[in-house]
Motif scaffolding. Structure first.
Motif, PDB file in Angstrom:
ATOM      1  N   SER A   1      55.138  32.037  66.405  1.00 33.13           N
ATOM      2  CA  SER A   1      54.023  32.024  67.341  1.00 33.13           C
ATOM      3  C   SER A   1      53.006  30.971  66.921  1.00 33.13           C
ATOM      4  O   SER A   1      52.308  31.122  65.915  1.00 33.13           O
TER       5      SER A   1
ATOM      6  N   THR B   1      50.495  30.386  68.724  1.00 29.77           N
ATOM      7  CA  THR B   1      49.220  30.982  69.129  1.00 29.77           C
ATOM      8  C   THR B   1      48.582  31.745  67.987  1.00 29.77           C
ATOM      9  O   THR B   1      47.384  31.606  67.707  1.00 29.77           O
TER      10      THR B   1
ATOM     11  N   LYS C   1      48.511  34.160  75.841  1.00 29.19           N
ATOM     12  CA  LYS C   1      48.970  32.835  75.415  1.00 29.19           C
ATOM     13  C   LYS C   1      50.247  32.941  74.582  1.00 29.19           C
ATOM     14  O   LYS C   1      51.161  32.117  74.721  1.00 29.19           O
ATOM     15  N   ASP C   2      50.288  33.936  73.701  1.00 31.12           N
ATOM     16  CA  ASP C   2      51.475  34.129  72.880  1.00 31.12           C
ATOM     17  C   ASP C   2      52.697  34.399  73.756  1.00 31.12           C
ATOM     18  O   ASP C   2      53.790  33.872  73.511  1.00 31.12           O
TER      19      ASP C   2
ATOM     20  N   ASN D   1      53.355  30.988  75.969  1.00 28.24           N
ATOM     21  CA  ASN D   1      53.635  29.742  75.255  1.00 28.24           C
ATOM     22  C   ASN D   1      54.640  29.872  74.119  1.00 28.24           C
ATOM     23  O   ASN D   1      55.232  28.876  73.693  1.00 28.24           O
TER      24      ASN D   1
END
Length: 657
Positions: free
Chosen positions: A56, A58, A150-151, A154
């Protein structure tokens, strides 16, 4: 056909293939899950659930998720993906530990009800220490749920798209979740209509954005969404967040399913949400069916609850929903006819829905960490040799014991000293309507006994005998009478006694002597009775039925009416009935003249031992020429509904000219 038209046709065919290159499942109206939907079936194919890790950017570390691949998963096929999110107190294993989603999905696959799909269960707390420990409401941990958007977009979705054989377009991607995850699903799904076409929210939490922020452009939502599902328990304290979203969507004419079912904020509701939502996604949509998703089976608080308490609740199919708050308990079961293990939600509430329960009153207990206790939500009743909780399942044909606007009698408590037991005792005495007004009138008396492990409160409280009598008298179907209810256990301290730890053994029980020598004279002295055998009856249930025969058959100079409800004479196999009770049945003609009504009853679903005992006694009496009334209560077992019905019949037969 020109070249441009040909290209358009090819593109249309390709897009159709992309969307529907899965079996042609139809989207019928899906109904509430029934018993067994979440029970493991060994004889069907099973999917596989594993832990995966992904990088990740993020969060800045490696994160974990669970992934479910369906039965027969093949890398030669492509699959749609459902991202299934947890609540604020959970992590990637909350669904797995609390609902066993793989079992629900496996069963649906076996029944041909869902499209083969991959299900990803991530940790929706996008912070470096994403464990569900400590203060889960800490600001940084709560903020992690917002960062997860977002994680998800993305990091996790690209990882799944690259690692597994999945469709990567929005029409083959769904997001759904429970509680905090339900709010995330609405926030992320409706905020990214180019990523998700299928959005499901089960009991959305306060993290849910305001409707105007969720759907700022209703037309875009209408055109891009395949399905928007919002469900919640009708007694969930967070239902307002689901309702406000629903109300806004109705106002803006955005098609969606709003499904409210009986329940609270727990896995019963969430499992059903997954069960129904998973059957709808990745199939052709029929918006015209959406209004049909309304659940009308509203539960009602049991009449035996403490006043003002909602649970337990009884549903129209006679299943019962129990809810108990015990955050420190390790295990809880409901002991009601059979034992039902309860499950704990993130708020410390334990819940379970039972199988359908037969009509009438039933004792129950909570078994908390192995100890049987009463339910603090229930009134208590003396039964099973101790105080117990109770629940009364309404009987559509139970009008005969309902409280009505008719003249009512009174149940009076009478304390008296017994010279036989050398102790104070108590009798409950029912006097009919008008007893205190018509002061010259005298009444016949019915002595009515309880069963094993109960006491003198059983008939007026559990049996509702006073309402049965009130209603019979109001309809002029029975002769007004006094009813005496005493405790069926009595011991003479001068005699040796064999007893169980609860003191309920019949060995050494001298109650028949107490009744004949003390209770009857006391009642005749204190109340305006017709003090002769032709105006005296005795009846009882179970143990009280056996006591009735033990008492009356040896004192027929005092009783003319006899009733045994799920209880009769003690007759061993091979016994000659004409030799029982000093030969009272030997002369049938003499007996039939003396006993005006002999009544026996049993429930059709009682244990075989009880059926054999009562029916065997009935058949032996019949063979001996003894007149009797024999009643089988349809569909009831060894419990109060059998005995309420029996009293209603017996009382209407006695003391008639």
């Amino acid at each position: 056909m020109n070249r441009l038209q040909h290209i358009k046709q090819i593109l249309f065919a390709a897009s159709a293939f992309l969307l529907f290159n899965i079996p042609a499942y139809s989207q019928d109206v899906i109904h509430q899950a029934r018993a067994g939907f979440d029970v493991f079936r060994a004889d069907i194919p099973h999917g596989k659930i594993d832990t995966i890790t992904y990088q990740s950017k993020t969060v800045g570390n490696t994160r974990r998720a669970l992934i479910y691949t369906p039965p027969g998963y093949s890398k030669s096929k492509k699959y749609p993906v459902l991202y299934l999110l947890h609540g604020i107190g959970g992590d990637e294993k909350e669904w797995y530990n609390g609902a066993s989603p793989q079992v629900i999905l496996d069963n649906l696959y076996a029944d041909g009800k869902i499209v083969p799909m991959i299900v990803v269960l991530p940790n929706g707390r996008a912070i470096k220490d994403d464990r569900a420990t400590g203060n889960i409401m800490a600001p940084d941990k709560v903020q992690g749920f917002a960062v997860f958007e977002k994680d998800l977009l993305n990091d996790l979705i690209p990882f799944i798209d690259n690692k597994y054989r999945v469709y990567t377009d929005k029409d083959h991607r769904a997001v759904a979740g429970l509680s905090m995850g339900g709010g995330q699903s609405l926030n992320f799904g409706l905020g990214n209509l180019d990523v998700f076409s299928w959005v499901g929210s089960f009991s959305a939490a306060p993290n849910t954005k305001k409707p105007e922020e969720l759907v700022p452009n209703p037309d875009a939502a209408k055109s891009k969404l395949k399905l928007l599902w919002i469900s919640c328990g009708s007694s969930d304290g967070l239902i307002a967040f689901s309702k406000r979203t629903h109300d806004y969507l109705v106002e803006k004419n955005v098609p969606h399913i709003y499904y409210i079912e009986p329940g609270v904020h727990n896995f019963k509701v969430w499992k059903n949400g997954l069960y129904m939502f998973s059957q709808l996604i990745f199939k052709p949509v029929n918006v015209s069916t959406f209004p049909q998703y309304s659940y009308n089976e509203v539960g009602i608080p049991a009449s035996t609850n403490i006043p003002g308490v909602k649970y337990p609740q009884i549903f129209p199919d006679n299943t019962v929903f129990f809810r108990v708050k015990a955050p420190e308990a390790k295990s809880i079961k409901i002991d009601l006819l059979k034992k039902y293990p309860m499950t704990k939600d993130t708020g410390g509430y334990w819940t379970v829905t039972t199988d359908p329960i037969v009509f009438g009153f039933h004792y129950y207990s909570l078994i908390i960490d192995g100890v049987s206790v009463v339910d603090p939500a229930s009134q208590t009743f003396y039964g099973m040799g101790r105080m117990a909780s109770g629940i009364d399942i309404p009987d559509p044909e139970g009008d005969f014991y309902a409280v009505k606007d008719v003249p009512h009698g009174e149940v009076r408590s009478v304390n008296y000293y017994s010279s036989i037991t050398k102790a104070w005792r108590r009798a409950n005495v029912y006097t009919p309507p008008g007893y205190d007004i018509q002061t010259e009138k005298r009444y016949p008396v019915l002595y009515l006994q309880h069963g094993s492990g109960e006491d003198e409160t059983g008939w007026p409280v559990q049996g509702k005998m006073n309402f049965i009598m009130d209603n019979l008298f109001a309809m002029k179907q029975a002769t007004p009478m006094i009813v005496v209810m005493d405790r069926g256990y009595a011991t003479d301290p001068t005699q040796p006694v064999t007893s169980t730890p609860r003191g309920m053994s019949m060995a050494g029980n001298v109650f028949p002597d107490v009744l004949v020598k003390e209770i009857i004279p006391m009642i005749d002295a204190k109340f305006r009775t017709l003090a002769d055998r032709d105006h005296r009856a005795m009846a009882g249930l179970s143990m009280g039925g056996f006591q009735t025969f033990q008492t009356t058959m040896t004192n027929l100079d005092k009783f003319a009416y006899v009733g045994g409800f799920s209880g009769a004479g003690f007759m061993q196999p091979g016994t000659d009935i004409t030799k029982m009770y000093n030969g009272v049945f030997a002369d049938a003609n003499a007996f039939n003249k003396k006993v005006k009504v002999l009544y026996l009853s049993v429930g059709t679903t009682e244990p075989e031992r009880m059926q054999t005992t009562v029916k065997g006694f009935h058949e032996a009496l019949e063979k001996a020429g003894i007149k009797q009334v024999f009643y089988e209560s349809p569909g009831t077992a060894h419990e109060w509904q059998s005995w309420r019905r029996s009293l209603n019949q017996f009382a209407s037969l006695i003391f008639k000219n």
